[in-house]
Design a protein around this motif. Structure first.
Motif, PDB file in Angstrom:
ATOM      1  N   LEU A 256       0.848  -1.208   0.000  1.00 41.91           N
ATOM      2  CA  LEU A 256       0.000   0.000   0.000  1.00 41.91           C
ATOM      3  C   LEU A 256       0.879   1.252   0.000  1.00 41.91           C
ATOM      4  O   LEU A 256       0.650   2.197  -0.764  1.00 41.91           O
ATOM      5  CB  LEU A 256      -0.915   0.011   1.231  1.00 41.91           C
ATOM      6  CG  LEU A 256      -2.208  -0.807   1.143  1.00 41.91           C
ATOM      7  CD1 LEU A 256      -2.769  -1.087   2.526  1.00 41.91           C
ATOM      8  CD2 LEU A 256      -3.270  -0.090   0.295  1.00 41.91           C
ATOM      9  N   THR A 257       1.893   1.252   0.856  1.00 43.03           N
ATOM     10  CA  THR A 257       2.754   2.437   0.979  1.00 43.03           C
ATOM     11  C   THR A 257       3.494   2.729  -0.324  1.00 43.03           C
ATOM     12  O   THR A 257       3.612   3.894  -0.725  1.00 43.03           O
ATOM     13  CB  THR A 257       3.731   2.269   2.166  1.00 43.03           C
ATOM     14  OG1 THR A 257       2.946   2.279   3.365  1.00 43.03           O
ATOM     15  CG2 THR A 257       4.760   3.380   2.229  1.00 43.03           C
ATOM     16  N   LYS A 258       3.963   1.664  -0.998  1.00 45.98           N
ATOM     17  CA  LYS A 258       4.658   1.863  -2.278  1.00 45.98           C
ATOM     18  C   LYS A 258       3.772   2.616  -3.255  1.00 45.98           C
ATOM     19  O   LYS A 258       4.229   3.502  -3.988  1.00 45.98           O
ATOM     20  CB  LYS A 258       5.051   0.502  -2.870  1.00 45.98           C
ATOM     21  CG  LYS A 258       6.427   0.081  -2.452  1.00 45.98           C
ATOM     22  CD  LYS A 258       6.915  -1.120  -3.267  1.00 45.98           C
ATOM     23  CE  LYS A 258       8.086  -1.748  -2.534  1.00 45.98           C
ATOM     24  NZ  LYS A 258       7.963  -3.180  -2.378  1.00 45.98           N
ATOM     25  N   GLY A 259       2.489   2.259  -3.275  1.00 44.01           N
ATOM     26  CA  GLY A 259       1.559   2.923  -4.201  1.00 44.01           C
ATOM     27  C   GLY A 259       1.202   4.318  -3.728  1.00 44.01           C
ATOM     28  O   GLY A 259       1.198   5.284  -4.511  1.00 44.01           O
ATOM     29  N   ILE A 260       0.928   4.443  -2.445  1.00 41.81           N
ATOM     30  CA  ILE A 260       0.397   5.718  -1.930  1.00 41.81           C
ATOM     31  C   ILE A 260       1.451   6.814  -1.902  1.00 41.81           C
ATOM     32  O   ILE A 260       1.141   7.985  -2.129  1.00 41.81           O
ATOM     33  CB  ILE A 260      -0.259   5.490  -0.550  1.00 41.81           C
ATOM     34  CG1 ILE A 260      -1.601   4.788  -0.790  1.00 41.81           C
ATOM     35  CG2 ILE A 260      -0.486   6.791   0.208  1.00 41.81           C
ATOM     36  CD1 ILE A 260      -2.233   4.194   0.391  1.00 41.81           C
TER      37      ILE A 260
END
Ligand SMILES: Cc1ncc(COP(=O)(O)O)c(C=O)c1O
Length: 367
Positions: A256-260
């Motif tokens: 999630l963090t990679k995308g956000i």
């Protein structure tokens, strides 16, 4: 078919069903062998001498404060931003909650704010390890020790989380866990108190069972906060699965963090270097430069089948109950600002990489 990704999903399987069946067939339904074993295994897992099972996390907090003899005239410092139980447990004692502001990026109680709120009447500090991230235990422990007051860990959202390699619930004076259905591990409803202090554990055991020192000899005013055997049996199975569940939560959070982090106007949760975060919730900040506001974004995601939630929309001291009691005038500006921005996205172990790609796709399109 419409896609639905829930915000929470308890993972219960054949092993839990078998464990329940065994209890039902045994005829022993409340606080027996399974509860004793669950306490022993949970204490081993956390790395404490004592664990006391109770009926839910709120009962754990209530029992912990009662075991510490918090009462009328006492103050307890607690985070302005948490689930309301982190503060209601103080009201149950007739004591006064004193609200401390938070770190706006980790969402946990700010140790320097805690220090500012200590008075001669302060009996304890409650820190919540919010969303699965341990609070700043070194600083909080130093403050508690310097002032000779108790440090209560509200670990309801942080089973298996670690601070400098040590599991939460075993760092302060006493720890309180919840096994509510959405938590990192569940017993349906349930709670646990953890401590290395045998006198506190002794009092907690009395408090949860009507103050009974032995059958029908009641030595203090106690309650019925007992855990059913069925819950303990489920808990024993879930405890064995907990590290696997947490691994999946942490993996999901990483993706999630990679995308956000590539989306301007959204800030992923900040993880402190010295902790192991177990992501009970994955909470992003929606900043002013994101094209739509937090509430509109939540509505859009829900329309697209993504279960999102706002944890939490109001600082505790501004809840109607607390306004009524005269706490509404407290000011914790960071907590107030965070309440307007936070949005929890699905991160639980049943969330797949494909689910995450779908969620990130929606966010990218809006941004
Ligand atoms: C931070 C926190 N404290 C306490 C509790 C209370 O636990 P329970 O719901 O088991 O009473 C919860 C549960 O949601 C919680 O999130």
């Amino acid at each position: 078919m419409k896609r639905t990704i829930p915000i929470a999903k308890p993972l219960l399987g054949r092993d839990e069903q078998e464990a329940i069946k065994e209890v039902l067939e045994s005829g022993m339904l409340v606080q027996g062998e399974k509860v004793r074993l669950f306490e022993k295994e949970f204490a081993n897992y956390i790395g404490v001498k004592q664990a006391v099972a109770v009926s839910n996390g709120t009962a754990a907090l209530d029992t912990a404060l009662k075991a510490l003899k918090v009462g009328p005239g006492d103050e307890v410092v607690t985070p302005a931003f948490s689930f309301v139980a982190s503060s209601n447990c103080i009201l149950y004692q007739g004591a006064k909650p004193v609200f401390a502001d938070i770190n706006a990026r980790t969402f946990n109680i700010d140790p320097s704010e805690v220090l500012n709120k200590i008075t001669a009447k302060t009996k304890a500090i409650i820190c919540a390890h919010l969303f699965g991230q341990p609070a700043d235990m070194k600083e909080l422990k130093e403050t508690a020790e310097d002032h000779k007051i108790a440090l209560v860990e509200d670990a309801a959202q942080a089973h298996g989380a670690e601070y400098r390699g040590q599991k939460v619930g075993g760092i302060g004076t006493i720890g309180c866990f919840s096994f509510y259905a959405t938590k990192n591990m569940t017993t349906g409803e349930g709670g646990m108190i953890t401590t290395n202090d045998s006198e506190l554990a002794r009092r907690a055991r009395l408090l949860r069972d009507h103050g009974q020192a032995e059958k029908y000899r009641h030595v203090i005013l106690g309650y019925n906060y007992r855990m059913p055997e069925v819950c303990a049996a489920i808990g024993l199975v879930q405890l064995r699965k907990l590290d696997g569940f947490n691994k999946k939560r942490r993996g999901n959070a990483e993706i999630l963090t990679k995308g956000i982090q590539k989306i301007s106007g959204l800030i992923p949760p900040q993880v402190n270097e010295r902790v192991k975060h177990v992501f009970y919730q994955y909470v992003v900040r929606v900043e002013d430069d994101f094209p739509i506001g937090r509430d509109n974004l939540a509505e859009h995601l829900i329309k697209m089948g993504v279960g999102v939630a706002v944890h939490y929309p109001i600082p505790i001291y501004k809840q109607p109950l607390y306004r009524e009691l005269g706490y509404g005038k407290a000011t914790c500006p960071r907590a107030e600002d965070v309440c307007k921005r936070v949005l929890s996205l699905p991160v639980h172990p049943a969330v797949t990489e494909e689910n995450i790609a779908y969620i990130i796709g929606i966010l990218e399109k809006v941004s």
